[in-house]
Design an enzyme around this catalytic site. Structure first.
Site, short mmCIF file in Angstrom:
data_model
loop_
_atom_site.label_atom_id
_atom_site.label_comp_id
_atom_site.label_asym_id
_atom_site.label_seq_id
_atom_site.Cartn_x
_atom_site.Cartn_y
_atom_site.Cartn_z
N ARG A 3 0.80 -1.23 0.00
CA ARG A 3 0.00 0.00 0.00
C ARG A 3 0.84 1.28 0.00
O ARG A 3 0.33 2.35 -0.35
CB ARG A 3 -1.01 -0.04 1.15
N GLU A 14 3.43 -10.48 14.08
CA GLU A 14 2.75 -10.96 15.29
C GLU A 14 3.07 -12.44 15.51
O GLU A 14 3.37 -12.87 16.61
CB GLU A 14 1.25 -10.74 15.11
P1 AMP Z 1 3.46 -2.57 11.41
O1 AMP Z 1 4.72 -3.24 10.97
O2 AMP Z 1 2.80 -3.28 12.55
O3 AMP Z 1 3.65 -1.08 11.70
O4 AMP Z 1 2.42 -2.71 10.25
C1 AMP Z 1 2.50 -1.88 9.20
C2 AMP Z 1 1.91 -2.45 7.94
O5 AMP Z 1 0.74 -3.24 8.15
C3 AMP Z 1 1.50 -1.27 7.11
O6 AMP Z 1 2.21 -1.38 5.91
C4 AMP Z 1 0.02 -1.36 6.94
O7 AMP Z 1 -0.25 -1.41 5.55
C5 AMP Z 1 -0.42 -2.65 7.58
N1 AMP Z 1 -1.37 -2.50 8.69
C6 AMP Z 1 -1.17 -2.83 9.98
N2 AMP Z 1 -2.25 -2.63 10.73
C7 AMP Z 1 -3.19 -2.14 9.91
C8 AMP Z 1 -4.56 -1.72 10.08
N3 AMP Z 1 -5.18 -1.78 11.27
N4 AMP Z 1 -5.22 -1.26 9.01
C9 AMP Z 1 -4.61 -1.20 7.81
N5 AMP Z 1 -3.34 -1.59 7.57
C10 AMP Z 1 -2.63 -2.05 8.61
#
Ligand code: AMP
Length: 171
Positions: free
Chosen positions: A59, A96
């Site tokens: 995205r 996770e």
């Molecule tokens: P993180 O590594 O946990 O910061 O996750 C980031 C990636 O996961 C981003 O590239 C987002 O596209 C996706 N992501 C994580 N949580 C969400 C959410 N609640 N809604 C949409 N995209 C999410």
């Protein structure tokens, strides 16, 4: 700017139970919402002499090339492992459950280049931290990390301490 929140669709229990998914396709589809978003990101960095905007698959690719164009910068993709054809630098990061790998072309960032990382959502910060480490490994000068949405309660920003972090919208 908070009006943009009306253009973001929240989908409960996607992709799995308990996750509230922030769907930015409805923002992208809206002509004034898209313009406001891209203009605000451009405004934030227009004096920062960014050479390269990195977008993170998938995205991040919706936003990073447009912001790069607006800033007069280049665009570099960070992709899931196995997608880039030339020599790559890889980082592994924790999810996770388990781990995942991201890659960048090793020659895509030159030492000293002024780099901006852009993604749609800052959640736990694991992904963004991995890409920041990648930029450091290649000798890039990481000017900042930018997001359309930041999920404050997950404290992803803490993982990026020492870096300039900017998000348009906070939840
Ligand atoms: P993180 O590594 O946990 O910061 O996750 C980031 C990636 O996961 C981003 O590239 C987002 O596209 C996706 N992501 C994580 N949580 C969400 C959410 N609640 N809604 C949409 N995209 C999410």
């Amino acid at each position: 700017m908070n009006d943009l929140k009306n253009l973001i669709r929240e989908v409960a229990d996607f992709p799995k139970p308990g996750i509230n998914f922030y769907d930015i396709t409805t923002l992208l589809k809206d002509r004034s919402g898209l313009k406001l978003t891209l203009d605000a990101l451009k405004e934030r960095y227009k004096g920062s002499q960014i050479d390269t905007v990195i977008g993170i698959e998938a995205r991040g690719f919706f936003f990073a090339p447009a912001v790069a164009y607006a800033l007069g910068a280049g665009f570099v993709p960070v992709r899931k492992k196995g997608k880039l054809p030339h020599q790559t630098t890889c980082v592994e990061y924790a999810l996770e459950y388990g781990t995942d790998k991201l890659e960048i072309h090793t020659d895509a960032i030159q030492a000293g280049e002024r780099v901006l990382i852009l993604d749609d959502v800052l959640a736990t910060g694991g992904t963004a931290k991995a890409v920041a480490d990648m930029v450091a490994q290649l000798g890039g000068n990481l000017v900042g990390l930018s997001f359309v949405i930041e999920l404050d309660f997950l404290k992803g920003r803490d993982k990026l301490a020492g870096h300039d972090v900017f998000s348009l919208l906070h939840y």
